[in-house]
Design a protein around this motif. Structure first.
Motif, PDB file in Angstrom:
ATOM      1  N   LEU A 168       1.355  -0.849  -0.080  1.00  0.00           N
ATOM      2  CA  LEU A 168      -0.211  -0.004  -0.056  1.00  0.00           C
ATOM      3  C   LEU A 168       0.696   1.300   0.166  1.00  0.00           C
ATOM      4  O   LEU A 168       1.302   1.551   1.090  1.00  0.00           O
ATOM      5  CB  LEU A 168      -1.047   0.292   1.235  1.00  0.00           C
ATOM      6  CG  LEU A 168      -1.388   1.335   0.743  1.00  0.00           C
ATOM      7  CD1 LEU A 168      -3.064   1.208   0.159  1.00  0.00           C
ATOM      8  CD2 LEU A 168      -2.824   1.359   2.447  1.00  0.00           C
ATOM      9  N   ASP A 169       1.051   1.859  -1.102  1.00  0.00           N
ATOM     10  CA  ASP A 169       1.633   3.241  -1.443  1.00  0.00           C
ATOM     11  C   ASP A 169       0.949   3.964   0.060  1.00  0.00           C
ATOM     12  O   ASP A 169      -0.217   4.614  -0.229  1.00  0.00           O
ATOM     13  CB  ASP A 169       1.726   3.698  -2.574  1.00  0.00           C
ATOM     14  CG  ASP A 169       2.407   2.700  -3.806  1.00  0.00           C
ATOM     15  OD1 ASP A 169       3.438   1.835  -3.275  1.00  0.00           O
ATOM     16  OD2 ASP A 169       2.367   3.160  -4.777  1.00  0.00           O
ATOM     17  N   HIS A 170       2.296   4.902   0.137  1.00  0.00           N
ATOM     18  CA  HIS A 170       1.635   6.505   0.652  1.00  0.00           C
ATOM     19  C   HIS A 170       0.836   6.681   1.653  1.00  0.00           C
ATOM     20  O   HIS A 170      -0.339   7.665   1.934  1.00  0.00           O
ATOM     21  CB  HIS A 170       1.473   7.194  -0.124  1.00  0.00           C
ATOM     22  CG  HIS A 170       1.779   7.386  -1.593  1.00  0.00           C
ATOM     23  ND1 HIS A 170       3.137   7.360  -1.509  1.00  0.00           N
ATOM     24  CD2 HIS A 170       1.329   7.187  -2.953  1.00  0.00           C
ATOM     25  CE1 HIS A 170       4.030   7.276  -2.812  1.00  0.00           C
ATOM     26  NE2 HIS A 170       2.645   7.575  -4.087  1.00  0.00           N
ATOM     27  N   CYS A 171       1.106   4.870   2.709  1.00  0.00           N
ATOM     28  CA  CYS A 171       0.120   4.804   4.145  1.00  0.00           C
ATOM     29  C   CYS A 171      -1.441   4.636   3.321  1.00  0.00           C
ATOM     30  O   CYS A 171      -2.242   4.959   4.223  1.00  0.00           O
ATOM     31  CB  CYS A 171       0.450   6.225   5.267  1.00  0.00           C
ATOM     32  SG  CYS A 171       2.428   6.106   5.417  1.00  0.00           S
ATOM     33  N   ALA A 199       3.047  -2.461   4.150  1.00  0.00           N
ATOM     34  CA  ALA A 199       2.711  -0.810   3.895  1.00  0.00           C
ATOM     35  C   ALA A 199       4.382  -0.161   3.372  1.00  0.00           C
ATOM     36  O   ALA A 199       5.015   0.144   4.237  1.00  0.00           O
ATOM     37  CB  ALA A 199       1.584   0.136   4.588  1.00  0.00           C
ATOM     38  N   LYS A 200       3.504   0.867   3.050  1.00  0.00           N
ATOM     39  CA  LYS A 200       5.266   2.172   2.150  1.00  0.00           C
ATOM     40  C   LYS A 200       5.089   3.422   2.887  1.00  0.00           C
ATOM     41  O   LYS A 200       4.073   4.105   3.400  1.00  0.00           O
ATOM     42  CB  LYS A 200       5.171   2.396   0.460  1.00  0.00           C
ATOM     43  CG  LYS A 200       6.213   2.631   0.591  1.00  0.00           C
ATOM     44  CD  LYS A 200       6.403   2.865  -0.986  1.00  0.00           C
ATOM     45  CE  LYS A 200       6.484   1.140  -1.799  1.00  0.00           C
ATOM     46  NZ  LYS A 200       6.448   1.707  -3.194  1.00  0.00           N
ATOM     47  N   ILE A 201       6.426   3.589   3.929  1.00  0.00           N
ATOM     48  CA  ILE A 201       6.214   4.859   4.061  1.00  0.00           C
ATOM     49  C   ILE A 201       6.508   5.919   3.515  1.00  0.00           C
ATOM     50  O   ILE A 201       7.667   6.178   4.016  1.00  0.00           O
ATOM     51  CB  ILE A 201       7.074   5.022   5.865  1.00  0.00           C
ATOM     52  CG1 ILE A 201       6.395   4.137   6.644  1.00  0.00           C
ATOM     53  CG2 ILE A 201       7.037   6.435   6.237  1.00  0.00           C
ATOM     54  CD1 ILE A 201       4.822   4.413   7.356  1.00  0.00           C
ATOM     55  N   SER A 202       5.958   6.474   2.750  1.00  0.00           N
ATOM     56  CA  SER A 202       6.541   6.787   1.838  1.00  0.00           C
ATOM     57  C   SER A 202       5.097   8.517   1.135  1.00  0.00           C
ATOM     58  O   SER A 202       3.979   8.344   1.702  1.00  0.00           O
ATOM     59  CB  SER A 202       6.478   6.660   0.411  1.00  0.00           C
ATOM     60  OG  SER A 202       5.302   5.743  -0.311  1.00  0.00           O
ATOM     61  N   GLY A 203       5.276   9.296   0.600  1.00  0.00           N
ATOM     62  CA  GLY A 203       4.175  10.284  -0.580  1.00  0.00           C
ATOM     63  C   GLY A 203       4.064  11.188   1.050  1.00  0.00           C
ATOM     64  O   GLY A 203       2.950  12.025  -0.363  1.00  0.00           O
ATOM     65  N   VAL A 225      -0.004   3.393  11.252  1.00  0.00           N
ATOM     66  CA  VAL A 225       0.629   3.233   9.730  1.00  0.00           C
ATOM     67  C   VAL A 225       1.755   1.875  10.734  1.00  0.00           C
ATOM     68  O   VAL A 225       0.918   0.579  10.310  1.00  0.00           O
ATOM     69  CB  VAL A 225       0.257   3.705   9.037  1.00  0.00           C
ATOM     70  CG1 VAL A 225       1.750   2.505   7.581  1.00  0.00           C
ATOM     71  CG2 VAL A 225      -0.211   3.862   7.925  1.00  0.00           C
ATOM     72  N   ILE A 226       2.730   2.323  10.945  1.00  0.00           N
ATOM     73  CA  ILE A 226       3.302   0.880  11.623  1.00  0.00           C
ATOM     74  C   ILE A 226       2.745   0.176  12.535  1.00  0.00           C
ATOM     75  O   ILE A 226       3.072  -0.975  12.929  1.00  0.00           O
ATOM     76  CB  ILE A 226       4.679   2.474  12.116  1.00  0.00           C
ATOM     77  CG1 ILE A 226       4.928   3.106  11.155  1.00  0.00           C
ATOM     78  CG2 ILE A 226       5.733   1.295  12.510  1.00  0.00           C
ATOM     79  CD1 ILE A 226       7.015   4.288  11.342  1.00  0.00           C
ATOM     80  N   GLU A 227       1.919   0.777  13.476  1.00  0.00           N
ATOM     81  CA  GLU A 227       1.783  -0.237  15.192  1.00  0.00           C
ATOM     82  C   GLU A 227       0.253  -0.636  14.436  1.00  0.00           C
ATOM     83  O   GLU A 227       0.738  -1.758  14.659  1.00  0.00           O
ATOM     84  CB  GLU A 227       0.461   1.144  16.234  1.00  0.00           C
ATOM     85  CG  GLU A 227      -0.097   0.418  16.550  1.00  0.00           C
ATOM     86  CD  GLU A 227      -0.806   2.015  17.658  1.00  0.00           C
ATOM     87  OE1 GLU A 227      -1.784   0.952  18.605  1.00  0.00           O
ATOM     88  OE2 GLU A 227      -0.980   3.084  17.027  1.00  0.00           O
ATOM     89  N   ARG A 228      -0.296   0.094  13.353  1.00  0.00           N
ATOM     90  CA  ARG A 228      -1.144  -1.604  13.238  1.00  0.00           C
ATOM     91  C   ARG A 228      -0.129  -2.622  11.965  1.00  0.00           C
ATOM     92  O   ARG A 228      -0.755  -4.043  11.906  1.00  0.00           O
ATOM     93  CB  ARG A 228      -2.551  -0.807  11.561  1.00  0.00           C
ATOM     94  CG  ARG A 228      -2.816   0.483  11.957  1.00  0.00           C
ATOM     95  CD  ARG A 228      -4.238  -0.016  13.237  1.00  0.00           C
ATOM     96  NE  ARG A 228      -4.826   0.623  13.936  1.00  0.00           N
ATOM     97  CZ  ARG A 228      -5.915   0.240  14.782  1.00  0.00           C
ATOM     98  NH1 ARG A 228      -6.093  -0.579  14.798  1.00  0.00           N
ATOM     99  NH2 ARG A 228      -6.499   1.073  15.270  1.00  0.00           N
TER     100      ARG A 228
END
Length: 284
Positions: A168-171, A199-203, A225-228
């Motif tokens: 999943l891009d950009h959270c 998940a991608k931490i981006s954008g 997002v990191i937590e989930r």
């Protein structure tokens, strides 16, 4: 405490003399070349040791040429480039032949069909889902680029293709607004429950106010997002040069470091490099 090696999983390169980008004319701030040398100069100073090229929505006839261009750059000495995530058209009956060619090239690490700017029903077509399911067992993930209001459709695609790896891009927070934030929070929890999604931490930074954003504006999207998803299912990407709409690569990376300051060295290594190496089979 040493900093982890960084693999940038979301680099865009733009070569207007070689490829056609129909959408660029409508985005004046990005309507210019974004060449490897300019990226690499800053990236190396930030500790980036490798990068995956993310397709830039070139004109459909140029899709395979875009991947060849990136591979040629790597052969010519663009040493940060570790592979390419190719554009694709799963809605096309020609997709199986395209996929067969792509799978024969180890430089192509994955695929993406941008969904935020096409009719919502595209990913619900039987041929689209059937073709995405062809990625099962290939080791090539499918990147999802959707708006928060489209996360329910992303979930439907994920559930229709349970054996495919998705990123999943950009959270999943692209162009999020205050009114959409509650929708995003509920849907992101649903997406994270699917074990075949990272998940991608981006954008995220690119969609903030260029003059007024602070770390507090990023925190409500990056930290949940990191937590989930957990530290084993997150990767980092610059989204360069799109990130330059509001921040330099250096500033976005510094913000990510600040947001993850409380994490362990091992957790940060997984975010910045380890998970990317495993997910896209990156060596070196």
């Amino acid at each position: 405490m040493s900093s982890p090696t960084i693999i940038d999983t979301h680099l865009h390169l733009i070569y207007r003399d070689r490829l056609s980008y129909p959408w660029l004319g409508a985005v004046a701030a990005l309507d210019r070349d974004a060449r490897y040398e300019r990226y690499a100069e800053e990236a190396r100073r930030c500790g980036v040791g490798g990068a995956l090229h993310m397709e830039v929505d070139v004109a459909e006839p140029d899709i395979e040429a875009e991947s060849r261009n990136v591979e040629d750059l790597a052969i010519e000495g663009a040493t940060l480039l570790r592979g390419a995530i190719s554009a694709c058209r799963p809605e096309s009956p020609d997709f199986p032949a395209f996929l067969e060619r792509a799978l024969g090239n180890p430089f192509i690490k994955g695929f993406r069909r941008i969904l935020h700017n096409v009719p919502d029903g595209l990913s619900e077509r039987p041929i689209f889902r059937e073709n995405v399911r062809r990625l099962s067992g290939t080791g090539r993930p499918f990147d999802l680029c959707v708006r928060p209001d489209q996360l329910d459709r992303a979930l439907a695609l994920i559930d229709a293709c349970p054996d495919v790896l998705f990123v999943l891009d950009h959270c999943g927070a692209q162009s999020v607004t205050a009114s959409l934030a509650p929708v995003w929070r509920a849907r992101i929890a649903d997406v994270a429950r699917r074990p075949n999604v990272c998940a991608k931490i981006s954008g995220v930074v690119a969609y903030l106010d260029a003059k007024a954003w602070t770390l507090a504006d990023l925190r409500p999207y990056v930290e949940p997002v990191i937590e989930r998803f957990g530290w084993d299912r997150v990767v980092w990407g610059s989204d360069w040069p799109v990130c330059t709409l509001t921040a330099s690569l250096s500033i976005w990376l510094a913000a990510t470091h600040a947001l993850t300051r409380g994490a362990s060295v091992d957790e940060r290594d997984r975010l910045f490099a380890g998970n990317a190496r495993r997910l896209w089979r990156i060596e070196g």
